[in-house]
Structures are given as structure tokens and as C-alpha cells.
Design a protein around this motif. Sequence first.
Motif, PDB file in Angstrom:
ATOM      1  N   PHE A 118      45.196  43.136  48.402  1.00 12.05           N
ATOM      2  CA  PHE A 118      44.554  42.915  47.312  1.00 12.05           C
ATOM      3  C   PHE A 118      43.754  44.044  46.732  1.00 12.05           C
ATOM      4  CE2 PHE A 118      40.326  42.975  48.820  1.00 12.05           C
ATOM      5  CZ  PHE A 118      40.608  42.389  50.547  1.00 12.05           C
ATOM      6  N   LYS A 119      43.178  44.344  45.201  1.00  8.63           N
ATOM      7  CA  LYS A 119      43.031  45.132  44.832  1.00  8.63           C
ATOM      8  C   LYS A 119      41.699  44.716  43.497  1.00  8.63           C
ATOM      9  CE  LYS A 119      44.709  49.289  42.325  1.00  8.63           C
ATOM     10  NZ  LYS A 119      43.235  49.262  41.077  1.00  8.63           N
ATOM     11  N   ILE A 120      40.123  45.834  43.969  1.00  8.46           N
ATOM     12  CA  ILE A 120      39.394  45.071  43.752  1.00  8.46           C
ATOM     13  C   ILE A 120      39.301  46.176  42.500  1.00  8.46           C
ATOM     14  CG2 ILE A 120      36.767  44.240  43.363  1.00  8.46           C
ATOM     15  CD1 ILE A 120      37.565  43.044  46.184  1.00  8.46           C
ATOM     16  N   HIS A 121      38.531  46.373  41.444  1.00 10.38           N
ATOM     17  CA  HIS A 121      38.242  46.879  40.432  1.00 10.38           C
ATOM     18  C   HIS A 121      37.383  45.902  39.903  1.00 10.38           C
ATOM     19  CE1 HIS A 121      39.934  49.216  36.083  1.00 10.38           C
ATOM     20  NE2 HIS A 121      38.215  49.158  36.970  1.00 10.38           N
ATOM     21  N   LEU A 122      36.223  47.188  39.897  1.00 10.58           N
ATOM     22  CA  LEU A 122      35.038  46.521  39.152  1.00 10.58           C
ATOM     23  C   LEU A 122      34.612  47.425  38.019  1.00 10.58           C
ATOM     24  CD1 LEU A 122      32.585  44.698  40.459  1.00 10.58           C
ATOM     25  CD2 LEU A 122      31.531  46.091  40.717  1.00 10.58           C
ATOM     26  N   ALA A 123      34.103  46.824  36.660  1.00 10.20           N
ATOM     27  CA  ALA A 123      33.879  47.358  36.376  1.00 10.20           C
ATOM     28  C   ALA A 123      32.026  46.797  35.275  1.00 10.20           C
ATOM     29  CB  ALA A 123      34.748  47.303  34.546  1.00 10.20           C
ATOM     30  N   VAL A 124      31.755  48.345  35.609  1.00  7.53           N
ATOM     31  CA  VAL A 124      29.277  47.523  34.957  1.00  7.53           C
ATOM     32  C   VAL A 124      29.174  48.317  33.183  1.00  7.53           C
ATOM     33  CG1 VAL A 124      28.191  47.682  36.204  1.00  7.53           C
ATOM     34  CG2 VAL A 124      30.282  48.259  37.700  1.00  7.53           C
ATOM     35  N   ALA A 125      28.121  47.770  32.925  1.00  2.00           N
ATOM     36  CA  ALA A 125      27.588  48.949  32.402  1.00  2.00           C
ATOM     37  C   ALA A 125      26.176  48.777  32.891  1.00  2.00           C
ATOM     38  CB  ALA A 125      27.200  47.771  30.885  1.00  2.00           C
ATOM     39  N   PHE A 134      34.426  33.131  43.218  1.00  2.00           N
ATOM     40  CA  PHE A 134      35.269  32.808  44.365  1.00  2.00           C
ATOM     41  C   PHE A 134      36.508  31.263  43.965  1.00  2.00           C
ATOM     42  CE2 PHE A 134      35.491  30.867  49.112  1.00  2.00           C
ATOM     43  CZ  PHE A 134      35.418  31.922  50.077  1.00  2.00           C
ATOM     44  N   GLU A 135      35.866  30.600  43.584  1.00  2.00           N
ATOM     45  CA  GLU A 135      37.086  29.351  42.832  1.00  2.00           C
ATOM     46  C   GLU A 135      37.800  29.667  42.097  1.00  2.00           C
ATOM     47  OE1 GLU A 135      34.134  26.440  41.530  1.00  2.00           O
ATOM     48  OE2 GLU A 135      33.373  26.525  43.978  1.00  2.00           O
ATOM     49  N   SER A 136      37.769  30.588  41.284  1.00  2.00           N
ATOM     50  CA  SER A 136      38.702  30.798  39.778  1.00  2.00           C
ATOM     51  C   SER A 136      39.981  31.687  40.702  1.00  2.00           C
ATOM     52  CB  SER A 136      38.182  31.734  39.230  1.00  2.00           C
ATOM     53  OG  SER A 136      37.094  30.629  38.491  1.00  2.00           O
ATOM     54  N   ALA A 137      39.264  33.137  41.785  1.00  2.00           N
ATOM     55  CA  ALA A 137      40.478  34.002  42.242  1.00  2.00           C
ATOM     56  C   ALA A 137      40.858  33.186  43.363  1.00  2.00           C
ATOM     57  CB  ALA A 137      39.774  35.273  42.984  1.00  2.00           C
ATOM     58  N   LYS A 138      42.320  33.749  42.752  1.00  2.00           N
ATOM     59  CA  LYS A 138      43.579  33.575  43.588  1.00  2.00           C
ATOM     60  C   LYS A 138      43.272  34.570  44.719  1.00  2.00           C
ATOM     61  CE  LYS A 138      45.768  31.350  40.133  1.00  2.00           C
ATOM     62  NZ  LYS A 138      46.614  31.797  39.413  1.00  2.00           N
ATOM     63  N   LYS A 139      43.965  34.241  46.307  1.00  2.00           N
ATOM     64  CA  LYS A 139      44.493  35.205  47.679  1.00  2.00           C
ATOM     65  C   LYS A 139      45.293  36.386  46.484  1.00  2.00           C
ATOM     66  CE  LYS A 139      42.255  33.839  51.831  1.00  2.00           C
ATOM     67  NZ  LYS A 139      42.541  33.654  52.497  1.00  2.00           N
ATOM     68  N   ASN A 140      45.109  37.316  47.503  1.00  2.00           N
ATOM     69  CA  ASN A 140      46.545  38.952  47.023  1.00  2.00           C
ATOM     70  C   ASN A 140      46.898  38.892  45.514  1.00  2.00           C
ATOM     71  OD1 ASN A 140      46.263  38.827  50.187  1.00  2.00           O
ATOM     72  ND2 ASN A 140      47.827  37.248  49.663  1.00  2.00           N
ATOM     73  N   GLN A 141      45.134  39.239  44.822  1.00  2.00           N
ATOM     74  CA  GLN A 141      45.608  39.814  43.460  1.00  2.00           C
ATOM     75  C   GLN A 141      44.627  40.940  43.010  1.00  2.00           C
ATOM     76  OE1 GLN A 141      47.113  37.111  41.321  1.00  2.00           O
ATOM     77  NE2 GLN A 141      47.492  36.414  43.389  1.00  2.00           N
ATOM     78  N   SER A 142      45.620  41.289  41.832  1.00  2.00           N
ATOM     79  CA  SER A 142      44.763  42.828  41.832  1.00  2.00           C
ATOM     80  C   SER A 142      43.393  42.137  40.241  1.00  2.00           C
ATOM     81  CB  SER A 142      46.132  43.515  40.696  1.00  2.00           C
ATOM     82  OG  SER A 142      46.276  43.240  39.948  1.00  2.00           O
ATOM     83  N   TYR A 143      42.392  42.309  40.967  1.00  2.00           N
ATOM     84  CA  TYR A 143      41.059  41.752  40.009  1.00  2.00           C
ATOM     85  C   TYR A 143      40.653  42.593  39.683  1.00  2.00           C
ATOM     86  CZ  TYR A 143      41.466  38.537  44.291  1.00  2.00           C
ATOM     87  OH  TYR A 143      42.107  38.006  45.649  1.00  2.00           O
TER      88      TYR A 143
END
Lengths: 232, 232
Positions: free
Chosen positions: B73-80, B172-181
Motif C-alpha cells: 500500500f502507499k499513503i499520500h497525505l496532502a495537507v493545508a 477506517f471503514e471506507s479504505a480497502k486494503k492494499n491500495q494507494s491512498y
Amino acid sequence: MLLFYILDLQNPVLLSEEESKHCIKVLRLQKGDSLHLTDGKGHLAKAEIIEANPKKCVLQILDIEQFPQKKDFKIHLAVAPTKNADRMEWLVEKCIEIGIDEISFFQAQHSERQHFNLERLQKKAIAALKQSLHLHLPKMNALLSFKNLIANSTEDQKFIAYVDSQNPSKLFESAKKNQSYLVLIGPEGDFSTQELDLALNNNFQKVSLGNSRLRTETAGIVACLTLNLLNE
Amino acid sequence: MLLFYILDLQNPVLLSEEESKHCIKVLRLQKGDSLHLTDGKGHLAKAEIIEANPKKCVLQILDIEQFPQKKDFKIHLAVAPTKNADRMEWLVEKCIEIGIDEISFFQAQHSERQHFNLERLQKKAIAALKQSLHLHLPKMNALLSFKNLIANSTEDQKFIAYVDSQNPSKLFESAKKNQSYLVLIGPEGDFSTQELDLALNNNFQKVSLGNSRLRTETAGIVACLTLNLLNE
């Protein structure tokens, strides 16, 4: 919503010097303006400014509502304070934002820090409570010995964050829903083997908080959030 | 393990002035002592000090191992960015400790902050990488416009942290496993309705990060940890 903290919700309410300054000088509220108050024990009061004194602001409570804690779990975090006091203040702030019921501090064998300022942490806690619009201020305990902490723990599930070659299971998997939890977070130099043994002999369970090496305050936040997510 | 960061793992290695000082003055390492180096791209090198100069420490690489990212999986966070720069530094530090792949910053309509110091944040990121013994430095992007960020997003699952009367489902409920987010975290004054609409029209999904009102940096940490926990 503007939320202020007050120890006792009794008329007339006298805000502290700090809160008065915030209310009158910073937010420029005036006589007749209304705001909300909490005592951190689940009460939310609506109040009106009757004397806009920037040092001793006086309020009249108009009504009080009681909001009981609606959750079926209880999180108690016990942390060996870090050398850097800022890191403990962040831990307190973040855990209160996320949701926590009790925070203890203990003296560990490998602690580099001997003293810490509970009063400063309590102020930080109140600021976080107001900011996050929570009505329940967590209980915060003065520095305990590790032995006393262990001896007096009564939670349903007791964990010690400790990773060794046995690769303990993760907190998220070991914790059951709807329990009271205590999680021990060690100092920068980790728990001593004596401390680990004492905890294991007193029904504590070793857990890992994930795959990363975390700083003390990060470990605290991760434990707090993990237990909240589990119960949501 | 002592881990130092270096852009290119090529012999002879010359540490930066800051790293040299840390190595020779603070840690008091000497000629012949060995330490580890990473380039933040998954390489771990063992190296020996051949010149213990506190301003220009020179090292000889003895061997290099490659550790590919082992996660699905890959986590990308974009923040103001927040007004207070410290809070962004904490966000970067904590997310790197917990585990993150990419961090972007964007200019939102309700942002109070116009400029921010990417270089300072990158330094913080390197310090966190070393401290947490991670070998993969997340990609960090300079301040983007919200439009550009939205237009160029290619992740499998795209979320915008936004709570309204529709009470969106939890990350936690909306995200599926093993994705890029990709998760967007708004400024202190929240997203504007135009920004929300733009995101929703570009396959972003509204999500809640829990029951509490969180500060911007706390929301970022919560999103990052939630996705890590989901995938562990």
C-alpha cells in the motif's frame, strides 16, 4: 462554539486571570455576550458575561446540561516522561484530541528525567479539552514509581509496549473491544528486564505498536488511537 | 544502530557540516569507527570513518544492501499548512515514524498561511528517518494549488477529510486494503464548499477521521496511522 473551562459551575462564575484575558482581550467579548463553560466532568453550561473585566471576568450561568461519557471502553496510558518536556505536552494534547480517560507518568529505571511539571501538563490538557470541544477532562496522575503503578492497576486488559526477539502480537490484535485498558509506554532507553518481568508477573501482556521504532510520545499517541479505532 | 543520511552513496562519502558535527563532536566517533548510511531510497551502507574531521567527515563505504519497500500500500497525505510551522514539522516527524510515502502541501481558500519552508520540513524528515531507522524517505512536494493537486491525483482511493451533516463514513471503514491512498486534510478554517465540490467531482470520497474535532496536524497523523493499521 466558544468553550471555557471552570472547576466549579456555580453562580456567579469568576474566570481565572488567564481565561479572563483570553475572553475579553483576545476574543473581545463584551457584557451580554454568551459563551459555553465546562467543568471537564461532562457538564456543558451556557453563560452570559455580566462583568467584562479582562482580569476577573464574571459570568452568570443560564443553564447546565449533563453529557455522560457514552462509550463502553476506557483508555489509561502510563508513560515514562521524556527528557524533552515539549514532547510530553504534545502527547497530552494529541491524546485528549483523539480521546483518552486517564494519563499517568512513572519513573522508570532508564528514565533520564527525574522531575516533571504536572501543573503545566494539566494546563495543556485544559487547552486541548477546550479546543477539541470535549467535556471530559482525563484524570492525570502525578509521577508514580513503576512498582506502585503496577501494583495498583485494575484495568481489564493491561499491556506493556515492548518489542523483543519474541516479536509480540500487535496491540490492535491483542486488545478486545469494550474493555478498560492500561498501556505502559517506556522511556527512551526502554524498560529494564526487571520492569518487564514485574509487569509480566502482574498480568501485563507484551505488545507491539507496529513495525516502526517510535519515539515515546509517538508510541503513546499510536496506542491511544489504536484503542479508539478498535472501539469505534 | 547509528544511521546517517547521504544523498549519494558513492566513495568517498563526505558528510555535510551538520552531520559531521553530529558524528564527531556529539557522538565522538573516531577514525576507524563504523556507522550506517542511507540515501533514503532503500539502501543501507556500512561505512568506516577515514577522516574524523568535525566539519567535513570522510567515510569509506564497506558494503551496500538494498531493501525494497515490502508493503502493498502507499499513503499520500496532502495537507493545508497550519499557521504555526512547528505543527507541520511535528506532522512530518510523526508520519515518518509511523510510515508514509508521500506528503504534499496545498494552498486552500481558507488557509491563513501563504508561504512555508519546504527545506526546513525536509530536514525534519531526514532527522525522523534516521531516528526511526527507516530507509525510505517519503517524497515531499512544494506548495501546490488545490486545483493542481486534485487534477494530478492518480491514487486508487482518494479521500477528503470533511465532516458535515451527512456524517460521512469513517476512513477506517471506507479504505480497502492494499491500495494507494490520497487523503486531503484541510486548513484550520476547513475546506470551502467549492473545494469540497471540486474534490467530490473528481472521485474523492468524504470521510470522517473519528468522533473528535481534530487539529490539522492531528488529523494528518490520525489518517496516516489509520491506513497503516488497516494494512498491518
